[in-house]
Design a protein around this motif. Structure first.
Motif, mmCIF file in Angstrom:
data_model
loop_
_atom_site.group_PDB
_atom_site.id
_atom_site.type_symbol
_atom_site.label_atom_id
_atom_site.label_comp_id
_atom_site.label_asym_id
_atom_site.label_seq_id
_atom_site.Cartn_x
_atom_site.Cartn_y
_atom_site.Cartn_z
ATOM 1 N N PRO A 16 -2.080 48.394 22.555
ATOM 2 C CA PRO A 16 -2.193 49.602 23.383
ATOM 3 C C PRO A 16 -2.929 50.696 22.601
ATOM 4 C CG PRO A 16 0.037 49.356 22.538
ATOM 5 C CD PRO A 16 -0.719 48.127 22.148
ATOM 6 N N PRO A 17 -3.666 51.561 23.297
ATOM 7 C CA PRO A 17 -4.365 52.641 22.595
ATOM 8 C C PRO A 17 -3.345 53.566 21.923
ATOM 9 C CG PRO A 17 -4.452 52.986 24.962
ATOM 10 C CD PRO A 17 -3.842 51.634 24.743
ATOM 11 N N GLU A 18 -3.645 53.991 20.688
ATOM 12 C CA GLU A 18 -2.673 54.818 19.980
ATOM 13 C C GLU A 18 -2.728 56.245 20.508
ATOM 14 O OE1 GLU A 18 -3.088 55.124 15.780
ATOM 15 O OE2 GLU A 18 -5.124 55.844 15.890
ATOM 16 N N THR A 19 -1.592 56.886 20.535
ATOM 17 C CA THR A 19 -1.514 58.245 21.051
ATOM 18 C C THR A 19 -1.973 59.222 19.981
ATOM 19 O OG1 THR A 19 0.747 58.546 20.287
ATOM 20 C CG2 THR A 19 0.458 57.605 22.496
ATOM 21 N N ASP A 20 -2.226 60.453 20.406
ATOM 22 C CA ASP A 20 -2.630 61.499 19.461
ATOM 23 C C ASP A 20 -1.550 61.736 18.421
ATOM 24 O OD1 ASP A 20 -5.072 61.856 20.621
ATOM 25 O OD2 ASP A 20 -4.484 63.598 21.828
ATOM 26 N N ALA A 21 -0.295 61.672 18.838
ATOM 27 C CA ALA A 21 0.805 61.907 17.902
ATOM 28 C C ALA A 21 0.834 60.827 16.819
ATOM 29 C CB ALA A 21 2.136 61.940 18.650
ATOM 30 N N GLU A 22 0.616 59.563 17.209
ATOM 31 C CA GLU A 22 0.596 58.475 16.231
ATOM 32 C C GLU A 22 -0.573 58.647 15.264
ATOM 33 O OE1 GLU A 22 0.323 55.125 18.790
ATOM 34 O OE2 GLU A 22 2.494 54.886 18.973
ATOM 35 N N ARG A 23 -1.724 59.014 15.816
ATOM 36 C CA ARG A 23 -2.906 59.194 14.977
ATOM 37 C C ARG A 23 -2.677 60.330 13.976
ATOM 38 N NH1 ARG A 23 -7.145 62.273 14.435
ATOM 39 N NH2 ARG A 23 -6.588 63.592 16.183
ATOM 40 N N ARG A 24 -2.100 61.447 14.436
ATOM 41 C CA ARG A 24 -1.817 62.578 13.536
ATOM 42 C C ARG A 24 -0.799 62.199 12.473
ATOM 43 N NH1 ARG A 24 -2.108 65.598 18.408
ATOM 44 N NH2 ARG A 24 0.159 65.500 18.552
ATOM 45 N N ARG A 25 0.204 61.403 12.857
ATOM 46 C CA ARG A 25 1.219 60.976 11.886
ATOM 47 C C ARG A 25 0.592 60.101 10.804
ATOM 48 N NH1 ARG A 25 3.701 56.487 11.132
ATOM 49 N NH2 ARG A 25 3.020 55.607 13.112
ATOM 50 N N ARG A 26 -0.245 59.128 11.239
ATOM 51 C CA ARG A 26 -0.897 58.269 10.252
ATOM 52 C C ARG A 26 -1.850 59.062 9.366
ATOM 53 N NH1 ARG A 26 -3.930 54.083 10.849
ATOM 54 N NH2 ARG A 26 -5.106 54.905 12.573
ATOM 55 N N ARG A 27 -2.553 60.019 9.950
ATOM 56 C CA ARG A 27 -3.492 60.839 9.171
ATOM 57 C C ARG A 27 -2.734 61.695 8.159
ATOM 58 N NH1 ARG A 27 -5.998 65.926 9.351
ATOM 59 N NH2 ARG A 27 -8.141 65.862 8.627
ATOM 60 N N ALA A 28 -1.616 62.284 8.577
ATOM 61 C CA ALA A 28 -0.815 63.099 7.659
ATOM 62 C C ALA A 28 -0.286 62.251 6.504
ATOM 63 C CB ALA A 28 0.341 63.752 8.412
ATOM 64 N N GLN A 29 0.151 61.032 6.810
ATOM 65 C CA GLN A 29 0.643 60.147 5.754
ATOM 66 C C GLN A 29 -0.490 59.791 4.798
ATOM 67 O OE1 GLN A 29 2.417 56.520 7.136
ATOM 68 N NE2 GLN A 29 2.861 55.791 5.092
ATOM 69 N N PHE A 30 -1.671 59.493 5.335
ATOM 70 C CA PHE A 30 -2.818 59.173 4.491
ATOM 71 C C PHE A 30 -3.171 60.346 3.581
ATOM 72 C CE2 PHE A 30 -7.407 59.640 3.918
ATOM 73 C CZ PHE A 30 -7.666 58.525 3.151
ATOM 74 N N LEU A 31 -3.189 61.554 4.140
ATOM 75 C CA LEU A 31 -3.538 62.722 3.332
ATOM 76 C C LEU A 31 -2.495 62.994 2.256
ATOM 77 C CD1 LEU A 31 -4.957 65.090 6.080
ATOM 78 C CD2 LEU A 31 -6.220 63.830 4.320
ATOM 79 N N ARG A 32 -1.208 62.751 2.568
ATOM 80 C CA ARG A 32 -0.165 62.912 1.544
ATOM 81 C C ARG A 32 -0.386 61.935 0.402
ATOM 82 N NH1 ARG A 32 3.383 63.568 5.936
ATOM 83 N NH2 ARG A 32 3.855 61.349 5.881
ATOM 84 N N GLU A 33 -0.663 60.665 0.731
ATOM 85 C CA GLU A 33 -0.886 59.654 -0.298
ATOM 86 C C GLU A 33 -2.151 59.955 -1.098
ATOM 87 O OE1 GLU A 33 -0.860 55.974 1.811
ATOM 88 O OE2 GLU A 33 1.321 56.006 2.087
ATOM 89 N N LEU A 34 -3.192 60.449 -0.426
ATOM 90 C CA LEU A 34 -4.426 60.800 -1.118
ATOM 91 C C LEU A 34 -4.183 61.937 -2.105
ATOM 92 C CD1 LEU A 34 -7.495 60.388 -1.341
ATOM 93 C CD2 LEU A 34 -7.746 62.120 0.442
ATOM 94 N N HIS A 35 -3.440 62.945 -1.675
ATOM 95 C CA HIS A 35 -3.125 64.073 -2.557
ATOM 96 C C HIS A 35 -2.302 63.606 -3.755
ATOM 97 C CE1 HIS A 35 -2.335 68.165 -3.762
ATOM 98 N NE2 HIS A 35 -1.054 67.889 -3.805
ATOM 99 N N GLU A 36 -1.358 62.704 -3.511
ATOM 100 C CA GLU A 36 -0.532 62.170 -4.599
ATOM 101 C C GLU A 36 -1.391 61.393 -5.597
ATOM 102 O OE1 GLU A 36 3.165 59.026 -5.192
ATOM 103 O OE2 GLU A 36 2.696 59.783 -3.196
ATOM 104 N N ALA A 37 -2.334 60.598 -5.087
ATOM 105 C CA ALA A 37 -3.212 59.825 -5.970
ATOM 106 C C ALA A 37 -4.107 60.748 -6.795
ATOM 107 C CB ALA A 37 -4.062 58.868 -5.143
ATOM 108 N N LYS A 38 -4.612 61.809 -6.174
ATOM 109 C CA LYS A 38 -5.458 62.754 -6.920
ATOM 110 C C LYS A 38 -4.655 63.457 -8.002
ATOM 111 C CE LYS A 38 -8.976 63.744 -3.481
ATOM 112 N NZ LYS A 38 -9.591 64.758 -2.633
ATOM 113 N N ALA A 39 -3.421 63.842 -7.691
ATOM 114 C CA ALA A 39 -2.573 64.500 -8.690
ATOM 115 C C ALA A 39 -2.282 63.556 -9.851
ATOM 116 C CB ALA A 39 -1.277 64.970 -8.038
ATOM 117 N N LEU A 40 -2.020 62.284 -9.542
ATOM 118 C CA LEU A 40 -1.770 61.303 -10.599
ATOM 119 C C LEU A 40 -3.005 61.131 -11.479
ATOM 120 C CD1 LEU A 40 -0.001 59.113 -11.873
ATOM 121 C CD2 LEU A 40 -0.929 57.531 -10.188
ATOM 122 N N ARG A 41 -4.176 61.051 -10.856
ATOM 123 C CA ARG A 41 -5.412 60.893 -11.618
ATOM 124 C C ARG A 41 -5.643 62.103 -12.529
ATOM 125 N NH1 ARG A 41 -8.798 58.745 -7.815
ATOM 126 N NH2 ARG A 41 -9.008 60.794 -6.889
#
Length: 65
Positions: A16-41
């Motif tokens: 099924p097509p993903e909803t805007d809420a699902e897309r925003r949730r996945r994007r927020a999780q990705f950005l959190r992980e990206l920020h964590e990886a940058k801080a670790l680096r």
């Protein structure tokens, strides 16, 4: 760890097509992980830089004119 709610994990059939809420949730999780990886680096980088300086110093000490 597979997410049972993830449509990509559902075997067979159309996803099924993903909803805007699902897309925003996945994007927020990705950005959190990206920020964590940058801080670790950033935390690890000084060690790498020090090791590079030590290798360069060793090369300079062993260099013959």
């Amino acid at each position: 760890m597979p997410d049972p709610q993830d449509p990509a994990e559902v075997p067979g059939g159309e996803t099924p097509p993903e909803t805007d809420a699902e897309r925003r949730r996945r994007r927020a999780q990705f950005l959190r992980e990206l920020h964590e990886a940058k801080a670790l680096r950033e935390r690890v980088q000084p060690r790498r830089a020090r090791a590079a300086r030590m290798r360069q110093a060793m090369r300079m000490r062993t260099f013959r004119w």
